[in-house]
Structure formats: C-alpha cells, structure tokens
Design a protein around this motif. Structure first.
Motif, PDB file in Angstrom:
ATOM      1  N   LEU B  53       0.838  -1.215   0.000  1.00  0.00           N
ATOM      2  CA  LEU B  53       0.000   0.000   0.000  1.00  0.00           C
ATOM      3  C   LEU B  53       0.869   1.261   0.000  1.00  0.00           C
ATOM      4  N   ALA B  54       2.036   1.179   0.679  1.00  0.00           N
ATOM      5  CA  ALA B  54       2.922   2.355   0.775  1.00  0.00           C
ATOM      6  C   ALA B  54       3.836   2.509  -0.435  1.00  0.00           C
ATOM      7  N   GLY B  55       3.803   1.512  -1.339  1.00  0.00           N
ATOM      8  CA  GLY B  55       4.693   1.596  -2.506  1.00  0.00           C
ATOM      9  C   GLY B  55       6.122   1.247  -2.172  1.00  0.00           C
ATOM     10  N   ILE B  56       6.318   0.561  -1.048  1.00  0.00           N
ATOM     11  CA  ILE B  56       7.673   0.139  -0.668  1.00  0.00           C
ATOM     12  C   ILE B  56       7.968  -1.234  -1.245  1.00  0.00           C
ATOM     13  N   ASP B  57       6.960  -2.069  -1.286  1.00  0.00           N
ATOM     14  CA  ASP B  57       7.100  -3.408  -1.878  1.00  0.00           C
ATOM     15  C   ASP B  57       6.125  -3.490  -3.056  1.00  0.00           C
ATOM     16  N   TYR B  58       6.403  -4.411  -3.965  1.00  0.00           N
ATOM     17  CA  TYR B  58       5.576  -4.500  -5.171  1.00  0.00           C
ATOM     18  C   TYR B  58       4.944  -5.880  -5.268  1.00  0.00           C
ATOM     19  N   ASP B  67      -7.282   6.088  -6.197  1.00  0.00           N
ATOM     20  CA  ASP B  67      -8.249   7.020  -6.815  1.00  0.00           C
ATOM     21  C   ASP B  67      -8.606   6.567  -8.227  1.00  0.00           C
ATOM     22  N   GLY B  68      -8.625   5.301  -8.452  1.00  0.00           N
ATOM     23  CA  GLY B  68      -9.001   4.757  -9.758  1.00  0.00           C
ATOM     24  C   GLY B  68      -7.857   4.704 -10.755  1.00  0.00           C
ATOM     25  N   ASN B  69      -6.708   5.251 -10.401  1.00  0.00           N
ATOM     26  CA  ASN B  69      -5.563   5.251 -11.325  1.00  0.00           C
ATOM     27  C   ASN B  69      -4.568   4.165 -10.920  1.00  0.00           C
ATOM     28  N   PRO B  70      -4.062   3.449 -11.925  1.00  0.00           N
ATOM     29  CA  PRO B  70      -3.089   2.405 -11.576  1.00  0.00           C
ATOM     30  C   PRO B  70      -1.821   3.030 -10.957  1.00  0.00           C
ATOM     31  N   VAL B  71      -1.360   2.388  -9.918  1.00  0.00           N
ATOM     32  CA  VAL B  71      -0.100   2.829  -9.301  1.00  0.00           C
ATOM     33  C   VAL B  71       1.022   2.062 -10.007  1.00  0.00           C
ATOM     34  N   VAL B  72       1.784   2.803 -10.808  1.00  0.00           N
ATOM     35  CA  VAL B  72       2.867   2.151 -11.556  1.00  0.00           C
ATOM     36  C   VAL B  72       4.177   2.509 -10.860  1.00  0.00           C
ATOM     37  N   LEU B  73       4.840   1.517 -10.328  1.00  0.00           N
ATOM     38  CA  LEU B  73       6.071   1.747  -9.578  1.00  0.00           C
ATOM     39  C   LEU B  73       7.214   0.982 -10.248  1.00  0.00           C
ATOM     40  N   VAL B  80       8.935   6.474  -4.205  1.00  0.00           N
ATOM     41  CA  VAL B  80       9.270   7.586  -3.312  1.00  0.00           C
ATOM     42  C   VAL B  80       8.317   8.762  -3.554  1.00  0.00           C
ATOM     43  N   LYS B  81       8.080   9.068  -4.832  1.00  0.00           N
ATOM     44  CA  LYS B  81       7.177  10.186  -5.173  1.00  0.00           C
ATOM     45  C   LYS B  81       5.760   9.888  -4.704  1.00  0.00           C
ATOM     46  N   PHE B  82       5.324   8.662  -4.980  1.00  0.00           N
ATOM     47  CA  PHE B  82       3.977   8.234  -4.598  1.00  0.00           C
ATOM     48  C   PHE B  82       3.782   8.394  -3.084  1.00  0.00           C
ATOM     49  N   ARG B  83       4.782   7.941  -2.322  1.00  0.00           N
ATOM     50  CA  ARG B  83       4.712   7.968  -0.870  1.00  0.00           C
ATOM     51  C   ARG B  83       4.722   9.418  -0.356  1.00  0.00           C
ATOM     52  N   ARG B  84       5.577  10.216  -0.970  1.00  0.00           N
ATOM     53  CA  ARG B  84       5.744  11.586  -0.514  1.00  0.00           C
ATOM     54  C   ARG B  84       4.417  12.359  -0.614  1.00  0.00           C
TER      55      ARG B  84
END
Lengths: 415, 218
Positions: B53-58, B67-73, B80-84
């Motif tokens: 959920l935090a974007g630390i692990d995939y 918000d309906g948008n895919p989180v692409v990491l 880092v940007k996502f989390r910030r």
C-alpha cells in the motif's frame, strides 16, 4: 538541499568516532599517496633532466687514496724518482685507447671581455652577469663529445703557448658564429692580465657540455688549458708546467671508448708496472650512467606501485568503515525513505559528506608541500583525483548497504 | 469509487528453493475517510500488505489502483514520489531520529514538499500545536515518553496532509493509558476526514475501526 545539509549534520555528529577514523585514515593515506606521487614527479623531473642525453663514451674519474696524496704532491714539487716514473706511466696510459683529461669552468666579468670589432658580450651574460668560459686540457674536446661546425680543433701548439705576447686560440659556441668569424680576435682581462685570443672555430649548434650534457655550450668560450690551475698572471717555465700536469693527473677524468677494456684492471697493470701509487677509476658515465638510469626508472616504478597499493589499502579500509557506518545509519535512512526522500539523495548526502572529509584531509598535504617547495609538484587535477578516488570507491559498500533499506527493515531494526 | 483498490494481487517470497505465498488473487477496497484494521497472525502478510500500500514493496502480479488510477512503480523513485504525496506512515517503535529535535522530526516530513523553509516551520508547528506537543519542540526524542514519541511520529505522518495514514502497530509499544490517548488521536484524525489503515494484533485498536480485515496464513 535542506535534507542534504541536515543529513550531513546528523551523520557527522551521531557517528563522530567513525568520522574521525575516516578523516584520520584519509589524512594519512592521502599524505602517503601525495608524498609518493610528489617524489615520483620529482624523480621523473630529475630523471628526464639527467637521462635524456646519451653520452657516447665511457668516462671514469681517477682518484688517489688520500693517504698517498701528500707524498704524491711532494713528488711533484721535489721531482723525486716517483715523479719521473709517474710521467712515463701517464705517457703510456695516454698512448692507447684511454685518454686522461681535465676541464675547468671560468668566468669573465662584464667589461673584461671585448671583441676586436667592438662587440661587448652584453647579450651573453649569465644570471650572475658573467660570460662563461671553459679551459679544456688535451683529449677533453674529443672525450666530451664536442664537435665543430667550423674551423679547427686545438693542436698541441695551442696547449704549449705560454707567451703572453702571443694570442691564444679560442673556440666559441655556435651563438657567436653570426657575430665573429674565424681569425677574429677577442681581448680579455683575466686576473689583472690582459690577453688576446684568436678565434679558431665554432661549435655545432645545440651543443651540450659536461659529463651529462647538463648545460648548453652555445654561448661559451673554450680555451686550451694544459692544466686546470694555470697561473695566467705569471710567466711559467716548462718545469712548472710538467709539475702541474703531474699534479692534475691524480684528479683527472679518463675517457675510454672501447667498452671491452676493463679500465680499473688496466690502471692496476700500469701502476704495478711503474711502481706507482694505487689509483681508483670510478665510472661516472657509461656503465654508471646506465645503472643509475635503471635504478632511477625502478625507483619511479616502485613509487607508483607503492602509491597504488596505499590507495587500494586506504580504499578498502575506508570502504569497510563506511559499510559499518551505513549499517548503523540504516534505521535513519529507512525513515528518510519512508517519508519520501529518494535513495539517490540519501547516497548523495553521504557522498558529499565524504568529499568534504577528503577536502579537509588533503589540506595538510597541500600545505606542507607549498611550505617545503613553494609550489605543488603534482598537477592540481591529479591531486583532486587522488583525494577523491579513495572516498569515491569507498562509498560503494555504503551504497550497497543503503539499497537494502525498506520499511520491513525499519520495523525490524527499531524493535 | 474506492480510494484504494487491490485487484487479484499475488505476492510470493522465494528463499533458495522454497517459496512462500503471501497473497494469492488477493482483493481489497479501502474507502476514502474509512478507518480499517488489518489483523492476522505473524507471517500472514500484514506488513507486506502495508508495504504494498505504501509503494515500498511491489506485488508480483495484480493491479493497484489509487483514486481509480493504476499505481505504476517501475522505479524506486516512483515509489518515493507516490509515498511523498499520498502516504503518511506510523510504526510501532515511532521511527524517530534521535539526533534531531522533536520539531525537526516533524518538519522532516516537509523537506521534500517544495515549500519554503519558513512555510515548513509554520506548518510543522501548527501540527504540533494541534496534537498538543508544541512544548516539546526543542526536546530530543531520547527524553520523550512513549506517548510523546508516538504523537511526534503521528505529527510527522500528517504534516504533509497525506491522503491516507498507514499505521503499523501504533500502540504496540505503549502502556494502556497512553494507548488510549493515541487511539483517540487516530479517531479524531479519522473523524476529521483522514483515511487510516491500521495493522494491529490488538482487539481494542480494531474496535475503534469501522472495518476489520483478518488475513489468514497460507
């Protein structure tokens, strides 16, 4: 920017003992590398200066054991049987492919030397305001590898001209060839005696002078000198000349262009034959020259290898300390990551911190170098590379350790 | 529309020849403004879920929508940007940096925000006042009590106004009085509109949440 500043500040204060070890490590290792490189460059400078000229012959310096010196001089003064025996030995020694010779520098003060055409030599003054001259004994011209561009070399007559009324012969450096021509006269005052000299030739351009060709001969004046301590202010008789030739012999240079001759052995044979004092023949070029050159090259190589080994040891050492430091710093780095500070910025802060330490560590070396030599022997870009190389490579273990930062680790390391 | 949607998430850890499946076709929705407790035994994947959920692990596969948008990491910097911008994190043992003051620990949540230094200071102080810890601003975390430390950690988590607060055992290291204080803070944050996900073993923590998800170990 704020993060980098705060991170460096925190890292410096929180791990001060590690940082002190790193700084001391860098100070000493950079100083050692700096000194080794400085010596390498100093050695290289001297090496290039002395070994860029290949001397064509093998030259030796003759010397008499100091225990015999007083007796030897007394022989010359009193014309003892040893004096006559020595004269015969000198004659035989010079009859083969070995030649003994001497040369001595002299200088003429400005104003004491003039060309008959009115030329005043002001354009040829050395740093001390003099014009350099050299007295060459017979054999010296050939032994020193000098060559004429024009005119003739000295003959035996030139060496035996002791009358003040008669002009001496002189050979000039190539830079005078546009000013004088052979047959012109120069007038010189030497030790309160005014004499004339006739120009008999000019040296080839770019001629170098001395055992290792260490000085230019383009501006010098070469006079014949049957012995180095020629008392020019006095009229001398033949007996005095003979005595001084004998006296100078024990301090002569010896030239032998046949490398197959064992010079010391030949000298021993002659001294034994004539019952003369034991003479040492110390090689001063040729063998010694090439041996010295080899030693010099090896020394330069050793300096470089030592500098490289020191750098590697220091890099491994700093890398190890940085790794331990990174492990200790990991909880903080995990926290930085969790609040959105990118890993590259965390590593950049560590790199900047290290480069600051390297900058501090190089100062004592630079300061000492400037104090001792008044300049930097090593080019500035090489100082920068040698000072930055150790921390740059030493940072790799830290970067590796930081790659493992994540939330899992943060939670584990906090508990 | 859910704020967070995990669709058919798979996550397998490989150690040598052995594999441990943490999630298989796992789905999860988290609504905006909700307060969700995630419970489960050790090794059930609670922290892994929080990390995802935090974007630390995939996840190995599946879809993560925010918000309906895919989180692409794809890169670490994306996480880092996502989390910030979106995540505030609270952990059991506070994760404070002892060499910084309480104020700097809060302010550091804004270091990468792009705000000016004076704005960062103003906002950090506002949050500390809101949580009743403004008086601790010059103190080192070393001299703070457990409750004070967790308040500082919460202040840091919310100072950048994140969309969601992820808390991993936020009261695990606290006594019961202090636990109640921290739970009240989290409750107040939730009532003021913050979305909160709490990983916990504690039923009392779960009881204040609007929803509880229990993870089973495979």
């Amino acid at each position: 920017m704020k993060f980098i500043f705060k991170s460096i500040q925190r890292s410096f204060t929180s791990q001060i003992h590690y940082n002190m070890v790193i700084i001391l490590n860098l100070v000493f290792s950079i100083a050692v590398v700096f000194i080794l490189l400085q010596n390498y460059y100093f050695l290289k400078e001297k090496h290039d200066e002395f070994f860029s000229w290949d001397h064509p012959a093998t030259t030796y310096q003759l010397s008499l054991d100091t225990d015999y010196m007083i007796q030897y001089l007394s022989d010359g003064l009193n014309h003892t049987p040893m004096f006559y025996s020595g004269k015969e030995m000198i004659k035989e020694l010079n009859s083969g492919n070995m030649k003994t010779y001497n040369f001595a520098y002299t200088s003429f003060a400005y104003g004491d030397l003039k060309g008959s055409s009115g030329y005043d030599f002001s354009g040829k003054l050395d740093e001390e305001g003099n014009i350099t001259g050299v007295y060459l004994s017979p054999n010296a011209f050939e032994a020193l590898g000098l060559k004429l561009a024009e005119g003739r070399a000295f003959t035996q007559d030139d060496f035996e001209n002791f009358d003040h009324g008669k002009a001496e012969s002189v050979i000039l450096g190539s830079n005078y060839s546009g000013i004088f021509k052979t047959g012109d006269e120069i007038v010189f005052k030497h030790e309160d005696v005014t004499d004339k000299a006739v120009i008999i030739g000019f040296l080839e351009p770019n001629t170098v002078f001395g055992f290792f060709g260490s000085s230019s001969a383009d501006d010098i004046l070469i006079f014949p000198g049957i012995y180095t301590s020629f008392p020019r202010e006095e009229q001398v008789d033949h007996e005095t000349v003979e005595r001084m030739v004998y006296t100078d012999f024990a301090d002569s240079s010896l030239y032998c262009d046949d490398p197959s001759v064992d010079v010391q052995k030949e000298i021993n044979r002659l001294t034994a034959k004539y019952g003369f004092y034991m003479l040492n023949a110390e090689p001063i070029d040729g063998t010694a020259y090439s041996e010295t050159k080899t030693v010099s090259e090896r020394n330069m190589f050793i300096m470089l290898v030592l500098a490289i080994i020191t750098t590697i040891i220091a890099t491994v050492s700093v890398g190890g300390i940085l790794y331990v430091k990174a492990i200790k710093d990991r909880p903080a780095n995990c926290i930085y990551l969790s609040i959105g500070i990118p890993l590259w910025k965390i590593n950049l802060a560590a790199a900047i911190e290290m480069f600051i330490y390297a900058g501090v560590a190089v100062c004592p070396s630079i300061g000492l170098s400037i104090r001792e030599y008044g300049r930097l022997l090593i080019p500035a870009w090489q100082i920068a590379i040698s000072a930055l190389f150790i921390p740059a490579i030493g940072l790799l273990p830290l970067i590796f350790a930081n790659r493992k930062c994540n939330l899992d680790l943060m939670i584990k390391e906090q508990t | 529309m859910s704020m967070i949607e995990l669709k058919k998430i798979n996550k397998i850890y490989k150690t040598g020849d052995s594999e441990t499946t943490v999630f298989r076709d796992f789905d999860l929705n988290i609504e905006e403004g909700s307060m969700t407790a995630i419970m489960g035994k050790s090794g059930s994947g609670k922290t892994t879920l929080l990390n995802i959920l935090a974007g630390i692990d995939y996840p190995d596969s599946g879809e993560y929508l925010f918000d309906g948008n895919p989180v692409v990491l794809n890169k670490t910097s994306d996480g880092v940007k996502f989390r910030r911008n979106k995540i505030g994190m609270i952990v059991q043992h506070f994760a404070l940096i002892n060499e910084y003051s309480a104020f700097e620990n809060v302010e550091m949540g804004l270091w990468e925000s792009g705000l000016s230094s004076s704005e960062q200071k103003k906002k950090a102080l506002e949050v500390m006042e809101r949580l009743g810890i403004a008086g601790l601003k010059t103190k080192s975390p070393l001299v703070l009590s457990g409750g004070e430390k967790q308040r500082v950690a919460i202040a840091r988590a919310i100072v950048c106004s994140p969309r969601i607060i992820l808390a991993d055992e936020p009261t695990g290291a606290l006594d019961s009085d202090t636990e109640n204080e921290i739970l009240q803070i989290l409750k107040d944050l939730n009532q003021n509109g913050s979305t909160i996900v709490v990983v916990t073993h504690d039923q009392e923590v779960a009881s204040i949440c609007s929803r509880t998800i229990i993870l089973e170990k495979h």
